[in-house]
Design a protein around this motif. Structure first.
Motif, PDB file in Angstrom:
ATOM      1  N   ALA A   1      -8.107   3.026  -5.150  1.00 16.57           N
ATOM      2  CA  ALA A   1      -9.342   3.779  -4.954  1.00 16.57           C
ATOM      3  C   ALA A   1      -9.555   4.743  -6.120  1.00 16.57           C
ATOM      4  CB  ALA A   1      -9.273   4.553  -3.639  1.00 16.57           C
ATOM      5  N   GLU A   2     -10.787   4.813  -6.577  1.00 14.20           N
ATOM      6  CA  GLU A   2     -11.091   5.683  -7.706  1.00 14.20           C
ATOM      7  C   GLU A   2     -10.961   7.151  -7.295  1.00 14.20           C
ATOM      8  OE1 GLU A   2     -14.541   6.064 -11.150  1.00 14.20           O
ATOM      9  OE2 GLU A   2     -14.919   4.958  -9.308  1.00 14.20           O
ATOM     10  N   PRO A   3     -10.287   7.966  -8.094  1.00 14.50           N
ATOM     11  CA  PRO A   3     -10.125   9.384  -7.747  1.00 14.50           C
ATOM     12  C   PRO A   3     -11.461  10.073  -7.540  1.00 14.50           C
ATOM     13  CG  PRO A   3      -8.698   8.791  -9.593  1.00 14.50           C
ATOM     14  CD  PRO A   3      -9.602   7.622  -9.351  1.00 14.50           C
ATOM     15  N   ILE A   4     -11.503  11.041  -6.631  1.00 16.98           N
ATOM     16  CA  ILE A   4     -12.739  11.732  -6.291  1.00 16.98           C
ATOM     17  C   ILE A   4     -13.314  12.457  -7.487  1.00 16.98           C
ATOM     18  CG2 ILE A   4     -11.554  13.819  -5.532  1.00 16.98           C
ATOM     19  CD1 ILE A   4     -14.724  12.221  -3.986  1.00 16.98           C
ATOM     20  N   GLU A   5     -12.440  12.921  -8.397  1.00 15.37           N
ATOM     21  CA  GLU A   5     -12.936  13.620  -9.587  1.00 15.37           C
ATOM     22  C   GLU A   5     -13.766  12.680 -10.462  1.00 15.37           C
ATOM     23  OE1 GLU A   5      -9.815  13.470  -8.682  1.00 15.37           O
ATOM     24  OE2 GLU A   5      -9.298  15.510  -8.021  1.00 15.37           O
ATOM     25  N   GLU A   6     -13.311  11.438 -10.613  1.00 19.97           N
ATOM     26  CA  GLU A   6     -14.057  10.481 -11.422  1.00 19.97           C
ATOM     27  C   GLU A   6     -15.367  10.094 -10.743  1.00 19.97           C
ATOM     28  OE1 GLU A   6     -12.040   7.143 -12.970  1.00 19.97           O
ATOM     29  OE2 GLU A   6     -10.204   8.223 -13.436  1.00 19.97           O
ATOM     30  N   LEU A   7     -15.357   9.995  -9.404  1.00 16.66           N
ATOM     31  CA  LEU A   7     -16.589   9.683  -8.690  1.00 16.66           C
ATOM     32  C   LEU A   7     -17.632  10.777  -8.898  1.00 16.66           C
ATOM     33  CD1 LEU A   7     -15.261   8.290  -5.285  1.00 16.66           C
ATOM     34  CD2 LEU A   7     -16.415   7.032  -7.096  1.00 16.66           C
TER      35      LEU A   7
ATOM     36  N   ARG B   1       0.822  -1.209   0.000  1.00 14.96           N
ATOM     37  CA  ARG B   1       0.000   0.000   0.000  1.00 14.96           C
ATOM     38  C   ARG B   1       0.855   1.257   0.000  1.00 14.96           C
ATOM     39  NH1 ARG B   1      -4.287  -0.075   4.687  1.00 14.96           N
ATOM     40  NH2 ARG B   1      -4.377   2.091   3.977  1.00 14.96           N
ATOM     41  N   ARG B   2       2.033   1.178   0.617  1.00 20.08           N
ATOM     42  CA  ARG B   2       2.936   2.332   0.624  1.00 20.08           C
ATOM     43  C   ARG B   2       3.587   2.547  -0.731  1.00 20.08           C
ATOM     44  NH1 ARG B   2       2.294   5.639   5.081  1.00 20.08           N
ATOM     45  NH2 ARG B   2       1.938   4.353   6.938  1.00 20.08           N
ATOM     46  N   LEU B   3       3.601   1.495  -1.552  1.00 19.85           N
ATOM     47  CA  LEU B   3       4.251   1.562  -2.868  1.00 19.85           C
ATOM     48  C   LEU B   3       3.198   1.435  -3.959  1.00 19.85           C
ATOM     49  CD1 LEU B   3       7.220  -0.837  -2.040  1.00 19.85           C
ATOM     50  CD2 LEU B   3       7.234   1.662  -1.955  1.00 19.85           C
ATOM     51  N   VAL B   4       2.095   2.160  -3.802  1.00 20.53           N
ATOM     52  CA  VAL B   4       0.942   1.989  -4.679  1.00 20.53           C
ATOM     53  C   VAL B   4       1.253   2.309  -6.133  1.00 20.53           C
ATOM     54  CG1 VAL B   4       0.101   4.339  -4.313  1.00 20.53           C
ATOM     55  CG2 VAL B   4      -1.519   2.526  -4.897  1.00 20.53           C
ATOM     56  N   ASN B   5       2.228   3.155  -6.387  1.00 18.92           N
ATOM     57  CA  ASN B   5       2.556   3.544  -7.761  1.00 18.92           C
ATOM     58  C   ASN B   5       3.582   2.622  -8.422  1.00 18.92           C
ATOM     59  OD1 ASN B   5       0.827   5.823  -7.790  1.00 18.92           O
ATOM     60  ND2 ASN B   5       2.356   7.024  -6.660  1.00 18.92           N
ATOM     61  N   VAL B   6       4.088   1.624  -7.694  1.00 22.71           N
ATOM     62  CA  VAL B   6       5.052   0.676  -8.267  1.00 22.71           C
ATOM     63  C   VAL B   6       4.260  -0.458  -8.917  1.00 22.71           C
ATOM     64  CG1 VAL B   6       7.059  -0.768  -7.808  1.00 22.71           C
ATOM     65  CG2 VAL B   6       6.654   1.282  -6.420  1.00 22.71           C
ATOM     66  N   THR B   7       3.987  -0.325 -10.202  1.00 21.23           N
ATOM     67  CA  THR B   7       3.055  -1.239 -10.871  1.00 21.23           C
ATOM     68  C   THR B   7       3.604  -2.650 -11.040  1.00 21.23           C
ATOM     69  OG1 THR B   7       3.870  -0.456 -13.016  1.00 21.23           O
ATOM     70  CG2 THR B   7       1.926   0.648 -12.100  1.00 21.23           C
ATOM     71  N   TRP B   8       4.955  -2.815 -11.121  1.00 21.86           N
ATOM     72  CA  TRP B   8       5.495  -4.146 -11.377  1.00 21.86           C
ATOM     73  C   TRP B   8       5.336  -5.083 -10.179  1.00 21.86           C
ATOM     74  CZ3 TRP B   8       9.407  -5.734  -8.172  1.00 21.86           C
ATOM     75  CH2 TRP B   8      10.149  -4.749  -7.514  1.00 21.86           C
ATOM     76  N   LEU B   9       4.922  -4.563  -9.029  1.00 23.74           N
ATOM     77  CA  LEU B   9       4.685  -5.409  -7.858  1.00 23.74           C
ATOM     78  C   LEU B   9       3.347  -6.135  -7.922  1.00 23.74           C
ATOM     79  CD1 LEU B   9       6.006  -3.145  -4.937  1.00 23.74           C
ATOM     80  CD2 LEU B   9       7.057  -5.222  -5.870  1.00 23.74           C
TER      81      LEU B   9
END
Length: 199
Positions: free
Chosen positions: A173-179, A99-107
């Motif tokens: 989590a879906e960004p608030i703008e998209e919601l 969760r701390r590395l949410v932007n590391v997609t290869w994980l």
């Protein structure tokens, strides 16, 4: 009408509108998780059929059982239960790191990690119970068992809350703008059905 697929949810399409999007609806739990839990539950059922005659004995009578050397906490099978259960409990905590590395997609996706978190959080404690041979004879064992049970119950409740949060395909989590945009388009789609659709 256009359709959009998000993690764990189907899409309900409305009549095509200028710039409209599909309205997402939630579906059931992840099928790989359910399949893994079903297979594991079957394996536990087989193990209990094999060993229940030992666990059902009073504590003093267990020493004379032919299964005692294998199923006691320090026995070959009982020790294995404890080791695997401990590994699963520690492995369960890796989700917090992910969760701390949410932007590391290869994980891997957050959805897959959540499935692992739920699986290990259920199976690990069950193996610890088997390791204990269903007996709690000391205060440290009682306190640790109650604490573990509280963690499991609150974790299952947290999983329920997790499902309520709209998410994109990889589990984030879906960004608030998209919601907010989903809500606007949903209102526009309902209005397209006529004045009574909003009632």
């Amino acid at each position: 009408a256009r359709s959009v697929q998000r993690e764990g949810r189907n899409t309900l399409t409305m009549p095509a509108l200028a710039g409209s999007r599909a309205i997402p609806s939630r579906s059931g739990s992840s099928w790989p998780l359910l399949a893994a839990l079903a297979v594991t539950a079957l394996a536990f059922a087989v193990l209990l059929l094999y060993s229940w005659r030992y666990y059902a004995l009073p504590w003093d009578a267990r020493f004379d059982s032919d299964l005692h050397r294998r199923l006691r906490s320090s026995g070959s099978i009982g020790h294995l239960y404890g080791n695997v259960g401990l590994l699963l409990i520690f492995g369960n905590l890796l989700y917090l790191v992910r969760r701390r590395l949410v932007n590391v997609t290869w994980l891997g996706s957050m959805k897959a990690w959540m499935d692992w978190h739920v699986f290990s959080g259920i199976v690990g404690p069950v193996l610890i119970v088997l390791h204990s041979t269903f007996t709690l004879r000391t205060w440290p064992a009682i306190v640790s068992s109650v604490s573990l049970a509280i963690v499991v119950v609150t974790g299952l409740f947290g999983r329920y809350l997790y499902r309520l949060v709209p998410r994109v395909a990889d589990g984030r989590a879906e960004p608030i703008e998209e919601l907010a945009s989903d809500v606007d388009h949903a209102v526009m789609a309902l209005r397209a059905f006529g004045p009574g659709a909003m009632e």
